[in-house]
Design a protein around this motif. Structure first.
Motif, PDB file in Angstrom:
ATOM      1  N   THR A 120       2.000  -3.050   7.890  1.00 48.41           N
ATOM      2  CA  THR A 120       1.952  -2.016   6.863  1.00 48.41           C
ATOM      3  C   THR A 120       1.177  -0.804   7.357  1.00 48.41           C
ATOM      4  O   THR A 120       0.434  -0.866   8.338  1.00 48.41           O
ATOM      5  CB  THR A 120       1.256  -2.522   5.581  1.00 48.41           C
ATOM      6  N   SER A 135      -1.132   2.444   5.392  1.00 45.85           N
ATOM      7  CA  SER A 135      -1.691   3.008   4.164  1.00 45.85           C
ATOM      8  C   SER A 135      -2.077   4.458   4.430  1.00 45.85           C
ATOM      9  O   SER A 135      -2.806   4.743   5.382  1.00 45.85           O
ATOM     10  CB  SER A 135      -2.932   2.229   3.709  1.00 45.85           C
ATOM     11  N   HIS A 190      -3.905  -4.011   4.132  1.00 44.78           N
ATOM     12  CA  HIS A 190      -3.430  -4.610   2.886  1.00 44.78           C
ATOM     13  C   HIS A 190      -4.238  -5.871   2.587  1.00 44.78           C
ATOM     14  O   HIS A 190      -5.000  -6.353   3.420  1.00 44.78           O
ATOM     15  CB  HIS A 190      -1.938  -4.943   2.983  1.00 44.78           C
ATOM     16  N   ARG A 217      -7.757  -4.001   2.278  1.00 45.12           N
ATOM     17  CA  ARG A 217      -7.750  -2.755   1.500  1.00 45.12           C
ATOM     18  C   ARG A 217      -9.117  -2.523   0.870  1.00 45.12           C
ATOM     19  O   ARG A 217      -9.603  -1.389   0.819  1.00 45.12           O
ATOM     20  CB  ARG A 217      -6.660  -2.801   0.428  1.00 45.12           C
ATOM     21  N   THR A 244      -6.414   7.373  -1.374  1.00 42.41           N
ATOM     22  CA  THR A 244      -5.762   6.317  -0.601  1.00 42.41           C
ATOM     23  C   THR A 244      -4.501   5.834  -1.286  1.00 42.41           C
ATOM     24  O   THR A 244      -4.534   5.386  -2.429  1.00 42.41           O
ATOM     25  CB  THR A 244      -6.719   5.124  -0.405  1.00 42.41           C
ATOM     26  N   ALA A 273      -0.510   0.244   0.500  1.00 47.04           N
ATOM     27  CA  ALA A 273      -0.019  -0.302   1.766  1.00 47.04           C
ATOM     28  C   ALA A 273       1.478  -0.548   1.636  1.00 47.04           C
ATOM     29  O   ALA A 273       1.918  -1.248   0.723  1.00 47.04           O
ATOM     30  CB  ALA A 273      -0.758  -1.589   2.109  1.00 47.04           C
ATOM     31  N   SER A 300       3.785   5.824   0.761  1.00 45.85           N
ATOM     32  CA  SER A 300       2.334   5.812   0.588  1.00 45.85           C
ATOM     33  C   SER A 300       1.774   7.226   0.611  1.00 45.85           C
ATOM     34  O   SER A 300       0.926   7.595  -0.207  1.00 45.85           O
ATOM     35  CB  SER A 300       1.674   4.966   1.680  1.00 45.85           C
TER      36      SER A 300
END
Length: 387
Positions: free
Chosen positions: A203, A205, A246, A250, A264, A267, A276
């Motif tokens: 992932t 973010s 994630h 996170r 933010t 993810a 995102s």
């Protein structure tokens, strides 16, 4: 180069033709002894001297030793001619070592070992050839001054290669980030990731934060984080695409960003990093909090403000013929009634009115809406419009 040659020419060392001839004879063996000692004593070189790179290293050793013998021949004119090839070879050696992944520390350790071995062999030869003790001091100074010169050249090559490699790497990673934001096809993204030598995560973010906070944050997140300055519509900010932040990671990321003015995004699978970013961008522009996942309702409701305005006008049309003040009070009551699921006392507390007032207003609303207040579709439309 000229300054270096002039500095080396200041040493008053003149070897006899006999000593020079003997040193030239042992030069190949000295070079091999240097290489063997480096292999034995510097762990990162144990498997480094096979193949093209090994030959490059051996050539650099031979050129450095040959350049030194040209200098100690006693002919000042030979110094400028001997210096550039040896230093250029040392410079290229440093670049090659950086490309091979060896550190400056390992490179300089190899030079220290090479200096020791070379000095042992050359000094022994000089003594056997009849060099006077007082001349040995100047000879030693010249040997180690020469080693300093070539090791400095290698260190400069190493640093320049890292700088060049780092610059190219940053450009490739920035290009990958831009393609992610543009929604490029999967094959294009895969190719960009491969060109950047970037290990694809699960992932990404998106993090938007002020430029002044970049350094402290980058020191605490994954080194594989993609960095993009001045992302679309956010020229005063920097975008980070943080890999695999994630789950419980996170929370760690959010703690790292606390107090740094960051926003933010969620993810998302790495090829969907654009989602995102867009969510973080919208949250930032809307002035919402730092964690977009805590503001999903607001983000959903503000996704299409024009459509929401049209929906609000549509569902509130039954109140259009009332006096504005009355319509405003009834709209406020209807919203609270929806959010509190018709619990009269809670609605009254929310509006700071008596429960009987709530009952009266709801009676007015039922007069204008009729059975539609019992229709699920109407209730959903009203909730979205007034939420």
């Amino acid at each position: 180069m000229a300054r270096r040659a002039a500095r080396l020419a200041t040493y008053d060392v003149q070897l006899s033709p006999e000593i020079l001839a003997r040193m030239r004879e042992i030069l190949p063996r000295v070079g091999e002894d240097v290489v063997a000692s480096i292999i034995a004593e510097v762990p990162s070189y144990q498997d480094a001297l096979a193949g093209p790179m090994g030959e490059t290293i051996r050539t650099a050793v031979r050129v450095a030793l040959g350049g030194f013998l040209s200098i100690v021949s006693g002919r000042t004119a030979d110094v400028p001619a001997a210096t550039p090839p040896a230093l250029e070879g040392a410079y290229e050696l440093g670049r090659g070592e950086a490309r091979s992944g060896r550190t400056t520390e390992a490179l300089l350790a190899a030079y220290r070992i090479g200096a020791r071995v070379a000095w042992r062999e050359l000094s022994t030869t000089a003594v056997k050839g009849g060099m006077k003790p007082e001349a040995m001091v100047e000879f030693a100074a010249l040997v180690f001054a020469w080693i300093d010169e070539v090791s400095d050249a290698s260190a400069a090559g190493h640093a320049d290669e890292l700088a060049t490699t780092g610059r190219v790497q940053r450009q490739l990673m920035e290009r990958l980030a831009r393609r992610l934001l543009s929604g490029a096809p999967a094959d294009v993204l895969d190719d960009a990731a491969e060109r950047a030598d970037w290990a694809t995560p699960t992932t990404l973010s998106a993090v938007l934060l002020p430029k002044a906070q970049i350094g402290p944050v980058l020191a605490q997140v994954s080194p594989a984080t993609l960095v993009l300055e001045d992302p679309p519509d956010l020229e005063d900010l920097t975008l980070l695409l943080v890999p695999d932040a994630h789950g419980h990671r996170r929370r760690v990321l959010l703690r790292t960003l606390e107090g740094r003015g960051a926003t933010t995004g969620p993810a998302k699978p790495w090829r969907e990093a654009r989602v995102s970013f867009e969510r973080a961008r919208r949250a930032r522009l809307a002035g919402l909090g730092s964690d977009t996942e805590q503001h999903l309702v607001e983000l959903v409701l503000s996704a299409d403000p024009e459509a929401r305005a049209d929906l609000r006008a549509q569902v509130l049309a039954p109140l259009a013929d009332l006096r504005p003040a009355t319509a405003e009070k009834l709209t406020e009551t209807l919203r609270s009634w929806l959010l509190h699921q018709g619990r009269r006392d809670e609605v009254a507390a929310d509006l700071f009115v008596h429960p009987q007032t709530v009952r009266y207003r709801m009676g007015q609303l039922r007069d204008v809406y009729g059975d539609r207040l019992d229709d699920p579709a109407t209730l959903l439309a009203l909730t979205v419009a007034l939420g």
